[in-house]
Design an enzyme around this catalytic site. Sequence first.
Site, short mmCIF file in Angstrom:
data_model
loop_
_atom_site.label_atom_id
_atom_site.label_comp_id
_atom_site.label_asym_id
_atom_site.label_seq_id
_atom_site.Cartn_x
_atom_site.Cartn_y
_atom_site.Cartn_z
N CYS A 133 84.97 84.91 31.41
CA CYS A 133 85.73 85.50 30.31
C CYS A 133 84.80 86.34 29.44
CB CYS A 133 86.42 84.43 29.48
SG CYS A 133 85.32 83.48 28.41
N CYS A 159 83.92 75.92 21.55
CA CYS A 159 85.09 76.63 22.08
C CYS A 159 86.41 75.91 21.82
CB CYS A 159 84.92 76.88 23.57
SG CYS A 159 83.47 77.88 23.97
#
Length: 394
Positions: free
Chosen positions: A214, A82
């Site tokens: 998310c 990420c």
Amino acid sequence: MGRDVYVAGVGMIPFAKPGSSEHYHVMGAQAIRIALQDAHLDYDKVQQVYAGYVYGDSCAGQRAVYEVGMTGVPVINVNNNCSTGSTALFLARQAVASGAVDCALAVGFEQMQAGALGSVFLDRPTPFDRFQEEADALLQVEGVPLALRYFGGAGLAHMQQYGTQLSTFAKIRAKASRHAANNPLALFKKVVTEQEVMDAPVMWPGVMTRLMACPPTCGGAAAIVCSEEFAMRHGLDRSVRIKAQSMTTDYPSTFEKHDMRQVVGVDMTREGARQVYEAAGVGPQDIQVVELHDCFAHNELLTYEGLGLCPEGGAEKFVIDGDNTYGGRFVTNPSGGLLSKGHPLGATGLAQCTELVQQLRGTAERRQVDGARLALQHNLGLGGACVVTLYERV
């Protein structure tokens, strides 16, 4: 740091749900073109390219970049989970600061699939094997997706030590939605209330609802960095400078402290922030605006403490007092963050960069943080890597 490095151009495209976006090379090329246009620079002036993505075959970076131009320059493909986008930025900044090049491009993109993240190569050991072993030892929970288990477990550890309420995570998610409502590039622009977050489908009883996580997202973002001499020679914008930057990876404490907060990188965050503050000669109290890695509302809360925005154990009070939004001490994730803007893994770090550069230029429109002079970026990837970047308005 070497030479001063300026962010001459930034760009990102609207983020989209899986299945509704263009293919990765189209999104990456679009972001590059926007950044070049923002910088008023032709692609043939770029001397190196760092292309970040997680879910793609080797040389996907070249495939995207070639849509813009084929000038024979080095194109380096980057994958750091990420934190991939900010890792590309770290390498581009490093190339310019060292004097290896005068102008470099960092681009990130991701074409994701719906559903929870998971391993692609199932015929070999996962790089998360030690993380999974530690999570298994610390948590007795079944049927919870991998990433949710890690970050939910970290949030649970904070709840157990400090009495943090589930509603505090809901407040963080509601704040994200209010910010995203002013961002035309965000995936989710609908404002949700704290109660709506609490009432969302339960993913882990007492620990997380669906809106606290998310979504998988597709998108692209890019940034052009250059030396001061290059900017002056080509008449480029020199209003935003990278004042300091760090990259950290895991420490022994990740596994030795037997704490899920360590497993998800709290010490990487803390040390990365310390390095940046020390190099820049500033403290967290000097920051006005922050884009941090809120893959889950729980990680946003942990990161407040990791970055020194509030004391250890003080994150719940920080949220309740409104110190994480407009009118408070630090405007956190004015873009809407990963929770509302979306999280296309390879693009996220460069989308954060785009937001903060616009904030320091004073061009963030309805999201603008008044008087923004120093902006802090935090981008985390498990497995692990954490990039912390401090931008300064010159």
